[in-house]
Design an enzyme around this catalytic site. Structure first.
Site, short mmCIF file in Angstrom:
data_model
loop_
_atom_site.label_atom_id
_atom_site.label_comp_id
_atom_site.label_asym_id
_atom_site.label_seq_id
_atom_site.Cartn_x
_atom_site.Cartn_y
_atom_site.Cartn_z
N HIS A 67 77.93 -14.01 58.00
CA HIS A 67 77.38 -15.21 57.34
C HIS A 67 77.24 -15.03 55.82
O HIS A 67 77.79 -15.84 55.06
CB HIS A 67 76.05 -15.62 57.98
CG HIS A 67 75.33 -16.67 57.21
ND1 HIS A 67 75.82 -17.96 57.06
CD2 HIS A 67 74.16 -16.64 56.54
CE1 HIS A 67 74.98 -18.66 56.32
NE2 HIS A 67 73.96 -17.88 56.00
N HIS A 92 71.09 -12.96 50.39
CA HIS A 92 70.13 -14.06 50.48
C HIS A 92 69.23 -14.05 51.71
O HIS A 92 68.14 -14.60 51.67
CB HIS A 92 70.82 -15.43 50.33
CG HIS A 92 71.51 -15.94 51.55
ND1 HIS A 92 72.82 -15.61 51.86
CD2 HIS A 92 71.08 -16.77 52.54
CE1 HIS A 92 73.16 -16.24 52.98
NE2 HIS A 92 72.13 -16.94 53.41
N GLU A 96 64.19 -12.22 53.80
CA GLU A 96 63.61 -13.09 54.82
C GLU A 96 63.75 -12.50 56.23
O GLU A 96 62.85 -12.62 57.05
CB GLU A 96 64.29 -14.45 54.76
CG GLU A 96 63.70 -15.48 55.69
CD GLU A 96 64.39 -16.82 55.58
OE1 GLU A 96 63.85 -17.77 56.14
OE2 GLU A 96 65.46 -16.92 54.95
N ASP A 97 64.87 -11.84 56.50
CA ASP A 97 65.18 -11.43 57.88
C ASP A 97 65.16 -9.94 58.15
O ASP A 97 65.41 -9.52 59.28
CB ASP A 97 66.58 -11.95 58.26
CG ASP A 97 66.64 -13.47 58.29
OD1 ASP A 97 65.58 -14.12 58.36
OD2 ASP A 97 67.77 -14.00 58.25
N ASP A 159 75.28 -21.87 51.49
CA ASP A 159 74.66 -21.41 52.73
C ASP A 159 74.69 -22.53 53.77
O ASP A 159 75.10 -22.32 54.92
CB ASP A 159 73.23 -20.97 52.43
CG ASP A 159 72.43 -20.58 53.66
OD1 ASP A 159 72.94 -19.80 54.48
OD2 ASP A 159 71.28 -21.04 53.79
#
Length: 196
Positions: A67, A92, A96-97, A159
């Site tokens: 991704h 990116h 967050e992940d 995105d």
């Protein structure tokens, strides 16, 4: 020993992280217009993202690293953006992940890349449960107001574009919502920026 060093050494002892299917496409595209120093930074960002996303998969079952690489390809092939937004695209979702931090990004890739990732993360964190015309207008205004750097919105648009291209992995109801949100919020933003 620092936490980053421990994570890196632990990762080296594990089997190699899965690579992105189109990593070579991104390399060739970027090398066609960026210099060696820029390419080095992009390579380092890819390796960092690859390691931090090593155990993650997308809903389709493919390695997650595909991704961010696809988002970076959109920025490179369609917009010929420089290395900072391409690195931010690769990174990116790391904060967050994964357990990567903005300090990790700032230390390794510079403050500009970390700020771009931070901006994209903030835009991503805006959750909506329904979209009407007024709410869509408010979201577009909020996106523009929140972004100190217009490249944040461009990365977010790339995105979303890749997420739309891979929408089939979502349940039908969620696909319909994402498509509506894209048409009402993201498409008008892209049009306003001249990249529709």
């Amino acid at each position: 020993m620092s936490t980053n060093t421990e994570r890196t050494k632990a990762a080296v002892r594990q089997k190699p992280a899965p690579g992105a299917d189109n990593w070579r496409v991104l390399q060739v595209t970027c090398a066609s217009y960026l210099d060696e120093a820029a390419m080095d930074k992009i390579n380092r960002a890819y390796q960092f993202a690859r390691e931090f996303h090593r155990n993650q998969k997308r809903r389709s079952g493919e390695p997650y690293i595909n991704h961010p690489v696809e988002v970076a390809i959109i920025l490179a092939s369609d917009l010929h953006m420089d290395e900072d937004p391409i690195c931010a695209a690769l990174l990116h979702d790391t904060v967050e992940d994964t357990d990567a931090t903005f300090k990790d990004l700032s230390d390794r890739f510079g403050e500009t890349v970390a700020e771009l990732v931070d901006g994209v993360t903030k835009l991503t964190s805006i959750e909506v449960s329904s979209i009407d015309e007024k709410q869509a207008l408010n979201l577009r205004k909020m996106f523009l107001a929140m972004s100190k750097d217009i490249r944040v919105i461009i990365i977010k648009l790339a995105d979303r574009l890749h997420n739309m291209r891979t929408l089939a992995a979502l349940p039908p109801k969620k696909r319909a919502f994402k498509a509506r949100e894209t048409m009402d919020v993201y498409a008008p933003l892209a049009d306003r920026l001249g990249i529709s």
